[in-house]
Design an enzyme around this catalytic site. Structure first.
Site, short mmCIF file in Angstrom:
data_model
loop_
_atom_site.label_atom_id
_atom_site.label_comp_id
_atom_site.label_asym_id
_atom_site.label_seq_id
_atom_site.Cartn_x
_atom_site.Cartn_y
_atom_site.Cartn_z
N ASP A 5 0.62 -1.49 0.53
CA ASP A 5 -0.06 0.57 -0.02
C ASP A 5 0.90 1.21 -0.07
O ASP A 5 1.82 1.36 0.41
CB ASP A 5 -0.06 0.51 1.73
CG ASP A 5 -1.82 1.21 1.01
OD1 ASP A 5 -2.15 1.12 0.59
OD2 ASP A 5 -2.72 1.17 2.27
N HIS A 12 2.56 3.01 -9.27
CA HIS A 12 1.60 1.77 -9.55
C HIS A 12 3.64 0.90 -9.95
O HIS A 12 3.77 0.06 -9.57
CB HIS A 12 1.35 1.57 -9.98
CG HIS A 12 -0.03 1.51 -9.88
ND1 HIS A 12 -0.53 1.71 -8.38
CD2 HIS A 12 -0.82 2.71 -9.79
CE1 HIS A 12 -2.12 2.22 -7.79
NE2 HIS A 12 -2.09 2.96 -8.81
N LEU A 46 10.40 -20.91 -5.20
CA LEU A 46 9.12 -20.41 -4.56
C LEU A 46 8.09 -20.22 -5.30
O LEU A 46 7.69 -19.68 -6.29
CB LEU A 46 9.85 -18.14 -4.64
CG LEU A 46 9.41 -17.27 -3.70
CD1 LEU A 46 10.37 -16.04 -2.85
CD2 LEU A 46 8.62 -16.44 -4.98
#
Ligand code: FPP
Ligand code: MG
Length: 283
Positions: A35, A52, A149
């Site tokens: 955030d 972003h 991962l």
């Protein structure tokens, strides 16, 4: 250089600190609420789309750190169903960013396989543009044998929607006699969800809410909130979160087991999800 895993963001001193933190318990699954991208854009007077995009760059650094730390699973909240209510321009910018990154992932697949990253996109994919659905499905299928991962990207996601979809699969299971009402327990619901329990959840930017993220899964998760805006998140913030986890984590739980009926239902659910992805790649 790979787009998805930034190879050049760890100094020798940082690697030394990673080794020290690794002498303690490392969370096996970390979730991030990334955030603060727009506040970052405002702070540096750049476009919201740039905020972003910087957020994605931070994700690729974070993946490098997690690989070095030996964290086998990372889940990030990249786009909530609520985010569709943002301006058309911002939603389009975020979809374009995702198109660009998933296309790059498909182009640099050898590198991704070398890192052993498996990608899973969790959410109501039918809400995404068709071309993006096809890219996402391809990315999931081509990386599905990687095991170093697992990166789960929550996209067109909310926790309550995920729980509703799991409930609907279970209802179908009962309607088709694969399950009886007695087979339904918390463990079956957990396994019918797309995402598993994180051991540590990190939210940046000073907000201390869950914002409908992994609501079912966080019942025993250690929560860590930090003021830093996501594009400015550093390895020191991550190590601080892990040290917080080492102080507050509960002891490890024993694995739970399933009945034969529950196992058959869950196997079929996984096969039907895979078939849906294969259909989606056709666009
Ligand atoms: C929250 O910050 C962030 C988002 C809604 C988008 C997060 C997306 C990325 C980091 C890129 C990920 C892309 C891919 C392809 C995985 P905010 O917009 O709520 O910022 P604010 O809280 O300052 O308003
Ligand atoms: Mg926000």
């Amino acid at each position: 250089m790979s787009t998805w895993v930034n190879e050049h963001c760890v100094s020798f001193f940082q690697l030394f600190c990673i080794r020290v933190v690794k002498t303690g318990r490392i969370p096996q699954h970390i979730a991030f609420i990334m955030d603060g991208n727009r506040r970052y854009a405002k702070k540096y007077s750049v476009k919201c789309a740039t905020g972003h995009s910087k957020g994605f760059d931070k994700l690729s650094e974070t993946l490098r750190w997690c690989l070095d730390l030996g964290v086998p699973e990372v889940t990030v909240y990249a786009f909530s169903i609520e985010n569709f209510k943002r301006s058309e321009e911002e939603v389009n910018d975020l979809m374009d960013l995702a198109r660009d990154k998933f296309q790059k992932l498909l182009n640099e697949i050898d590198q991704i396989n070398e890192w052993g990253v498996r990608l899973h996109v969790a959410g109501r994919l039918s809400m995404l543009p068709k071309d993006l659905q096809a890219m996402v499905a391809k990315a999931m299928l081509v990386t599905r044998h990687n095991n170093k991962l697992r990166l789960n990207i929550a996209y067109a996601y909310t926790g309550r929607d995920e729980i509703s979809r799991a409930a609907s699969h279970i209802v179908d299971g009962v309607a088709s006699d694969q399950l009886t009402a007695d087979d339904i327990d918390a463990h079956l619901v957990s396994q019918s969800l797309e995402l598993t329990e994180p051991e540590l959840l990190v939210r940046t930017s000073g907000e201390v809410r869950l914002s409908d993220f992994m609501l079912w899964q966080v019942s025993n998760t250690v929560l860590y909130f930090t003021e830093v805006l996501w594009p400015e998140f550093t390895i020191w913030n991550l190590l601080a979160a892990i040290i917080h986890f080492q102080r507050h984590a509960l002891p490890l739980k024993l694995e739970e087991t399933f009945s034969e009926t529950q196992k058959n239902f869950l196997d079929k659910l996984e096969i039907s999800r895979l078939q849906q992805l294969e259909k989606m790649t056709l666009g």
